[in-house]
Design a protein around this motif. Structure first.
Motif, mmCIF file in Angstrom:
data_model
loop_
_atom_site.group_PDB
_atom_site.id
_atom_site.type_symbol
_atom_site.label_atom_id
_atom_site.label_comp_id
_atom_site.label_asym_id
_atom_site.label_seq_id
_atom_site.Cartn_x
_atom_site.Cartn_y
_atom_site.Cartn_z
ATOM 1 N N ALA A 250 -12.919 39.484 7.572
ATOM 2 C CA ALA A 250 -11.688 38.830 8.024
ATOM 3 C C ALA A 250 -11.917 38.044 9.312
ATOM 4 O O ALA A 250 -11.382 36.935 9.475
ATOM 5 C CB ALA A 250 -10.591 39.875 8.228
ATOM 6 N N VAL A 251 -12.709 38.586 10.225
ATOM 7 C CA VAL A 251 -13.051 37.856 11.454
ATOM 8 C C VAL A 251 -13.747 36.536 11.100
ATOM 9 O O VAL A 251 -13.414 35.473 11.637
ATOM 10 C CB VAL A 251 -13.947 38.712 12.377
ATOM 11 C CG1 VAL A 251 -14.590 37.860 13.471
ATOM 12 C CG2 VAL A 251 -13.133 39.837 13.012
ATOM 13 N N GLY A 252 -14.712 36.612 10.194
ATOM 14 C CA GLY A 252 -15.419 35.407 9.776
ATOM 15 C C GLY A 252 -14.489 34.390 9.132
ATOM 16 O O GLY A 252 -14.591 33.183 9.381
ATOM 17 N N MET A 253 -13.569 34.875 8.299
ATOM 18 C CA MET A 253 -12.618 33.976 7.649
ATOM 19 C C MET A 253 -11.717 33.299 8.674
ATOM 20 O O MET A 253 -11.419 32.101 8.573
ATOM 21 C CB MET A 253 -11.770 34.757 6.650
ATOM 22 C CG MET A 253 -10.867 33.889 5.795
ATOM 23 S SD MET A 253 -9.873 34.867 4.638
ATOM 24 C CE MET A 253 -11.141 35.580 3.604
ATOM 25 N N GLY A 254 -11.277 34.056 9.675
ATOM 26 C CA GLY A 254 -10.473 33.471 10.739
ATOM 27 C C GLY A 254 -11.248 32.408 11.499
ATOM 28 O O GLY A 254 -10.716 31.333 11.819
ATOM 29 N N ARG A 255 -12.522 32.689 11.787
ATOM 30 C CA ARG A 255 -13.381 31.702 12.457
ATOM 31 C C ARG A 255 -13.523 30.436 11.617
ATOM 32 O O ARG A 255 -13.484 29.311 12.143
ATOM 33 C CB ARG A 255 -14.763 32.299 12.724
ATOM 34 C CG ARG A 255 -14.835 33.288 13.872
ATOM 35 C CD ARG A 255 -16.224 33.924 13.967
ATOM 36 N NE ARG A 255 -17.293 32.930 13.979
ATOM 37 C CZ ARG A 255 -18.577 33.188 13.754
ATOM 38 N NH1 ARG A 255 -18.963 34.431 13.488
ATOM 39 N NH2 ARG A 255 -19.484 32.232 13.786
ATOM 40 N N PHE A 256 -13.702 30.615 10.312
ATOM 41 C CA PHE A 256 -13.858 29.481 9.406
ATOM 42 C C PHE A 256 -12.624 28.579 9.443
ATOM 43 O O PHE A 256 -12.730 27.358 9.621
ATOM 44 C CB PHE A 256 -14.094 29.982 7.971
ATOM 45 C CG PHE A 256 -14.068 28.900 6.932
ATOM 46 C CD1 PHE A 256 -15.196 28.137 6.678
ATOM 47 C CD2 PHE A 256 -12.907 28.625 6.224
ATOM 48 C CE1 PHE A 256 -15.172 27.121 5.732
ATOM 49 C CE2 PHE A 256 -12.863 27.613 5.282
ATOM 50 C CZ PHE A 256 -14.002 26.861 5.029
ATOM 51 N N ALA A 257 -11.428 29.175 9.284
ATOM 52 C CA ALA A 257 -10.188 28.397 9.256
ATOM 53 C C ALA A 257 -9.947 27.710 10.594
ATOM 54 O O ALA A 257 -9.558 26.527 10.650
ATOM 55 C CB ALA A 257 -9.014 29.312 8.906
#
Length: 386
Positions: A250-257
């Motif tokens: 989820a942290v990575g997904m937030g960074r991506f967005a």
């Protein structure tokens, strides 16, 4: 990690994973998903480079590192738009359980393949009437001579179609009490009596969800993982890694967005300056960054505590990490779409596909409501509500 500073080895691993994942990225990931294909090439390369098994014992082909390093791999792949759900399941849950509790034969048979990616192992615990309440599991195992016979049904089982085996959570009779107690079995996916049907999801993902049926599945005695009396400990050994990996994803997904949104608002100009100069967009994006960094810090704390063997401390931190990462990720993805306007909903910009996926972080592998129950009871000492 010493204090809040990653070691040179951890920094190098983070950079290596980011470099590899950038060669695939979201376009590859979504392309595979929409074609109904698997991310076979990415999985194989991650395995070959030692990323998948980085947490597993060196004597069985792993990297000999810890959950910190595996969650770092997960975060960087997710930040590149290529989050692989089977990273949570195969090396984090199953690899941990087998390396801690499996027999020597089970370790030799399964761990090297899990470590290099040549074996993917799914995990089957959830049932139609047993989600958060695993005490209601009805999949049963009974002895038949030297064999085990399994019967039951599972639901929302990830990646069965790309797995060579499944770690199945069932229950067997406790001869001392007559009650049913948990038991874990490794079931090769080509075992007779095993079948599955795909669940149609509104998720754009190359990793599918399945209903999973066990109809008089006959297994040899050595399919039982570890000792008959250790299954509760085995299950709990897999829960903290699952939450830590869910948080890292989820942290990575937030960074991506956030990265996509920031790139857009820096250059998109409607009036005199790029829209990123307007506080109506700048402040929410800055807030997203703060929340993601806080969630990342708690994820790192949970992994560090887990790796030193502080299971109670890791459980509290892992639940908090999973909660905060899920919330931060959902808000970051939503704000990214809003910041990009209509473009945020196009295929071209790649953020819309993350909208549904980001909601998963609030639901699985444990809902935010159950995490709040855990924190209320364990951290605050409040009475149980159920």
């Amino acid at each position: 990690m010493t204090g809040f500073v990653e070691t040179e080895e951890q920094k190098a691993l983070r950079q290596a994973v980011a470099t590899m994942a950038a060669n695939y990225g979201q376009e590859y990931y979504l392309g595979k998903a929409r074609a109904g294909e698997h991310t076979t090439e990415l999985w194989a390369e991650a395995g070959k480079l030692g990323f998948i098994g980085v947490n597993l014992p060196e004597e069985y082909g792993g990297g000999g590192a810890g959950m910190y390093e595996l969650s770092l791999v997960m975060e960087e792949m997710s930040a590149a738009g290529s989050a692989l759900l089977m990273m949570v399941v195969s090396p984090a849950i199953n690899g941990t359980i087998i390396s801690k509790f499996g027999t020597d034969d089970q370790k030799r048979r399964w761990l090297p393949g899990i470590a290099d990616g040549s074996i993917t192992m799914a995990f089957a615990i959830t049932e139609p009437d047993a989600g958060s309440n695993s005490h209601r599991i009805t999949t049963t195992a009974r002895r038949d001579g030297g064999d085990w016979i399994l019967n039951g049904q599972k639901v929302y089982i990830s990646g069965v179609d790309q797995a060579q085996a499944v770690l199945v959570v069932g229950r067997m009779e406790d001869h001392k009490t007559g009650n049913l107690k948990p038991a874990l079995f490794v079931v090769p996916t080509d075992t007779p009596g095993l079948s599955w049907t795909k669940i149609d999801m509104e998720l754009v993902s190359p990793e599918n969800q399945f209903q999973f049926f066990l109809d008089d599945v006959r297994l040899p005695a050595d399919a039982l993982v570890g000792s008959e009396d250790a299954a509760i400990a085995q299950l709990f050994a897999g829960l903290n890694p699952e939450r830590i990996m869910g948080a890292a994803s989820a942290v990575g997904m937030g960074r991506f967005a956030l990265s996509r949104a920031v790139d857009y608002v820096k250059t998109r100009q409607v009036w005199k300056t790029p829209i990123g100069a307007h506080q109506g967009l700048a402040h929410p994006l800055a807030q997203n960054h703060v929340e993601i960094e806080l969630a990342k810090l708690m994820t790192q704390k949970a992994a560090a505590l887990y790796d030193i063997g502080d299971d109670a401390g890791a459980a509290e931190a892992a639940n908090m990490a999973k909660y905060s990462a899920g919330e931060a990720s959902v808000r970051a993805v939503d704000q990214a779409v809003q910041s990009m306007g209509g473009n945020g909903l196009t295929k071209e910009y790649g953020v819309a596909a993350v909208l549904t996926a980001s909601r998963l972080a609030r639901i699985a592998p444990v809902s935010r409501e159950m995490i709040l129950n855990f924190v209320a009871q364990t951290s605050l000492g409040l009475p149980r509500s159920y």
